[in-house]
Design an enzyme around this catalytic site. Structure first.
Site, mmCIF file in Angstrom:
data_model
loop_
_atom_site.group_PDB
_atom_site.id
_atom_site.type_symbol
_atom_site.label_atom_id
_atom_site.label_comp_id
_atom_site.label_asym_id
_atom_site.label_seq_id
_atom_site.Cartn_x
_atom_site.Cartn_y
_atom_site.Cartn_z
ATOM 1 N N ASP A 86 -7.356 1.741 7.888
ATOM 2 C CA ASP A 86 -7.263 1.911 6.438
ATOM 3 C C ASP A 86 -6.568 0.730 5.783
ATOM 4 O OD1 ASP A 86 -8.624 4.206 6.140
ATOM 5 O OD2 ASP A 86 -6.857 5.527 6.051
ATOM 6 N N GLU B 175 0.836 -1.186 0.000
ATOM 7 C CA GLU B 175 0.000 0.000 0.000
ATOM 8 C C GLU B 175 0.882 1.252 0.000
ATOM 9 O OE1 GLU B 175 -1.809 0.022 3.829
ATOM 10 O OE2 GLU B 175 -2.610 2.047 3.638
ATOM 11 N N ASP C 69 -3.399 -0.533 10.416
ATOM 12 C CA ASP C 69 -4.464 0.319 10.953
ATOM 13 C C ASP C 69 -5.754 0.047 10.189
ATOM 14 O OD1 ASP C 69 -4.102 1.422 8.495
ATOM 15 O OD2 ASP C 69 -3.412 3.378 9.198
ATOM 16 N N ASP D 123 -0.576 -1.175 6.045
ATOM 17 C CA ASP D 123 -0.402 -0.634 7.387
ATOM 18 C C ASP D 123 -1.275 -1.398 8.378
ATOM 19 O OD1 ASP D 123 1.294 1.256 6.468
ATOM 20 O OD2 ASP D 123 -0.211 2.859 6.335
#
Ligand code: 28F
Length: 638
Positions: free
Chosen positions: A505, A428, A503, A501
């Site tokens: 997102d 990403e 998280d 990541d």
């Protein structure tokens, strides 16, 4: 009647030696009987016991099944059926219940005419559960009398007790899975719940309740509406094209057929087929019969209603898939299960039976509800147009892949061309992509950075999806084609690793990618080529001592271990981009240190539940799910 019991297992008669040999075989090779000894096998034991109670329900004698998970991971299953017979069995003169619990395959036939329908995937019988349990106690209440018998590792250690008065009727089995056999005896409530829900849908009127004493959570499943309600449940977050599902039932040549379907305004197909309550993930003759009847009736009705002009081609089964949600359940006396996972129905006679029952049933439904023909036909005609457009788009992608400049510019390929040894990291963002390119071992690791979000394939037509740049890039980099043209032998990497990541997102992006692969390259999942990278959450330094932690628990342990916790410095990684190339290599890409989660394709039904919540039309349940499960999505057992 007085039953005089001999004690066979003390005297070691010929019959009891057979019993011991049978138990020995099961304990030696449990995998042959229950698939494996992982959690999957552990849950198989529960299903085996519950299936017997479901059989009793299908025979019409029981409408309640209660399952309890106790704190010590022992299980209780109780039904309100007739109770397993206890009279002497012709096989060896022992109580029938003891025979059922000790002789392999003894639970088979349910007497003349009737057939044992559920019987679990392997149909092995409850004696296998007994053999693989530290202890098992059966309690039978029949004709107002309760009797009980205890077994240890399959061997009777008591006689069937003398009767005492009972204020209930039915069968109860308590057992503790044997820790010598199972790697991990922890039952997953979610796994059990989903199977019980499925069984309750497939057996209208049956109540299955589960009580988890470890957490005090309990659930009850009861669906008067049967598979019609099942279809509505699957489409609960979608918009149907007509108000009530079509429900068709019939029996021919001792094969019973139940179908429920509706169309929704989405683009995916959700078809679940069952044979004897077993989810036939690989399909089979029943499904072929259904599709052929569905296609014929809809074409005939569409032509009769002038929705399809004379010169237009017939709609194909493929055109009719879009937006279809359907449950097909057949029951037959001798199902043949074929295929890699033994979940494809092979009985050839079933094809014609399902075809004719659905053909007749759907014709009369269309007579009763002529207004539902138009939305179905129009949807299929639109799907056909989109499919033709998608074909063109696919050809463009393929041409791109074959021309000289085939590989996408963003791809940093590896030098080895041996797919068995190579890995593709889908990363990403450009900055993390940059670190990965610098940190990687370029011999066998390729990096493909993705910019921004990829399209949500649950909400887009195939043609729009194939027009998406990020999707095209992925298809070209993998080299294996897509959909019907998918060819695993052309795959350029045997490890495809999604690295995002840690998280919310990142979880969303990895879920979008998983959804794409699950829908359009399911072989990647079933062949075990797809992985999720696990970047660390923290870097912990104490003096010269540096550690990376992947969970909060690990972090706490590291801090507690330090001689002076206040001197520990903790860096929390918010994104992959915060790691320098060396750190990224060391923590997330180096095969010697990294943690990879393999994405598994277990059961389509469960998988769909995840994807529907995450990707469906309704925003609220999705948002709640992502936030609640953000840390778990990485470990998603798809
Ligand atoms: C806790 C799990 O296993 N329930 C069962 C029955 C009822 C009969 C039965 C079972 C007879 C000849 C095998 C009763 N009366 N719950 C259960 N309920 N098994 S298992 O019969 C076993 C067969 O060989 C039953 C009349 N016929 C059948």
């Amino acid at each position: 009647m007085e039953i005089t019991n001999t004690s066979p297992l003390k005297e070691y008669g010929a019959d009891s030696i057979k019993v011991l040999e049978g138990l020995e075989a099961v304990r030696k090779r449990p995998g042959m009987y229950i698939g494996d000894t992982s959690t999957r096998g552990l849950h198989h034991l529960v299903y085996e016991v519950v299936d017997n109670a479901v059989d009793e329900a299908m025979a019409g004698f029981c409408d309640k099944i209660q399952v309890t998970i106790h704190r010590d991971e022992s299980i209780t299953v109780q039904d309100n059926g007739r109770g397993i017979p206890t009279d002497p069995h012709p096989y060896n003169g022992r109580p029938t219940s003891e025979v059922v619990l000790t002789i392999l395959h003894a639970g088979g036939k349910f007497g003349e005419g009737a057939y044992k329908v559920s019987g679990g995937l392997h149909g092995v019988g409850v004696s296998v559960v007994n053999a693989l349990s530290e202890w098992l106690v059966v309690t039978i209440a029949r004709d107002g009398i309760e009797r009980t018998q205890r077994f240890e590792r399959g061997i009777p250690v008591t006689e069937l007790s003398e009767g005492v008065q009972a204020d209930w009727q039915g069968t109860r089995i308590d057992y503790l899975p044997d820790k010598e056999i199972f790697e991990d005896v922890h039952h997953s409530l979610d796994t059990l719940k989903s199977r019980f829900k499925e069984l309750a849908f497939l057996n209208p009127g049956l109540t299955i309740s589960v009580n988890d004493e470890r957490t005090n959570e309990s659930r009850e499943y009861f669906f008067k509406g049967g598979i019609g309600a099942f279809v509505k449940y699957i489409d609960r977050d979608r918009t149907p094209l007509f108000p009530e599902p079509v429900v068709i039932s019939g029996t021919r040549d001792n094969v019973s057929v139940d179908v429920a379907f509706e169309y929704n305004d989405g683009y995916q197909e959700h078809v679940y087929s069952y044979a004897n309550l077993i989810h036939t993930i690989e399909g089979g003759t029943h499904l072929v019969g259904l599709r052929s009847a569905l296609t014929r009736v809809i074409n005939e009705a569409a032509r009769a209603g002038k929705l399809l002009r004379d010169k237009e081609d017939n709609l194909t089964g493929e055109d009719l898939k879009e937006g279809l949600t359907c449950i097909l359940s057949v029951k037959l006396s001798e199902p043949q299960f074929e295929g890699q996972t033994k979940t494809r129905l092979g009985n050839s006679e079933v094809r014609g039976i399902v075809d004719s029952i659905v053909y007749e049933g759907l014709n009369s439904e269309f007579e009763l509800r002529p207004e539902i023909v138009r939305p179905i036909a129009e949807k299929a005609i639109r799907a056909r147009r989109a499919r033709e457009a998608a074909k063109k788009a696919r050809e463009l992608v393929r041409k791109g892949a074959m021309s000289g400049m085939s590989l996408p510019g963003k791809l940093a390929d590896c030098s080895s061309k041996k797919a068995e040894n190579t890995e593709l990291y889908i990363v990403e963002g450009d900055s993390a992509g940059g670190s990965a390119k610098q940190g990687r071992d370029r011999k066998f690791q390729a990096i493909l950075p993705l910019r921004g979000k990829i399209l949500n394939v649950e909400k887009a037509h195939m043609d729009r999806m194939l027009a998406n740049r990020e999707i095209q890039t992925i298809i070209t980099a993998l080299g294996c084609g897509i959909g019907n043209e998918f060819d695993a032998s052309k795959l350029r990497y045997h490890k495809i690793i999604i690295m995002t990541d840690a998280d919310v997102d990142g979880a969303h992006i990895s879920t979008l990618l998983l959804t794409f692969f699950y829908r359009h390259m399911p072989e990647l999942l079933s062949q075990g080529y797809l992985y999720l990278a696990q970047p660390p959450l923290y870097r912990v330094q104490y003096g010269k001592n540096i550690n990376y932690c992947y969970t909060d628990k690990e972090l706490r342990e590291h801090i507690d271990k330090a001689p002076d916790p206040s001197k520990v410095s903790v860096q929390r990684y918010k994104g992959l981009g915060e790691m320098n190339p060396e750190q990224l290599w060391e923590t997330t890409m180096d095969p010697a240190n990294r943690i990879l989660k393999q994405v598994e394709l277990d059961d389509n039904f469960l998988a769909d539940e995840y994807f529907d919540i995450l990707m469906g039309e309704k925003v609220e349940p999705r948002r709640d799910f992502i936030i609640a499960h953000a840390h778990e999505v990485k470990n998603l057992d798809v």
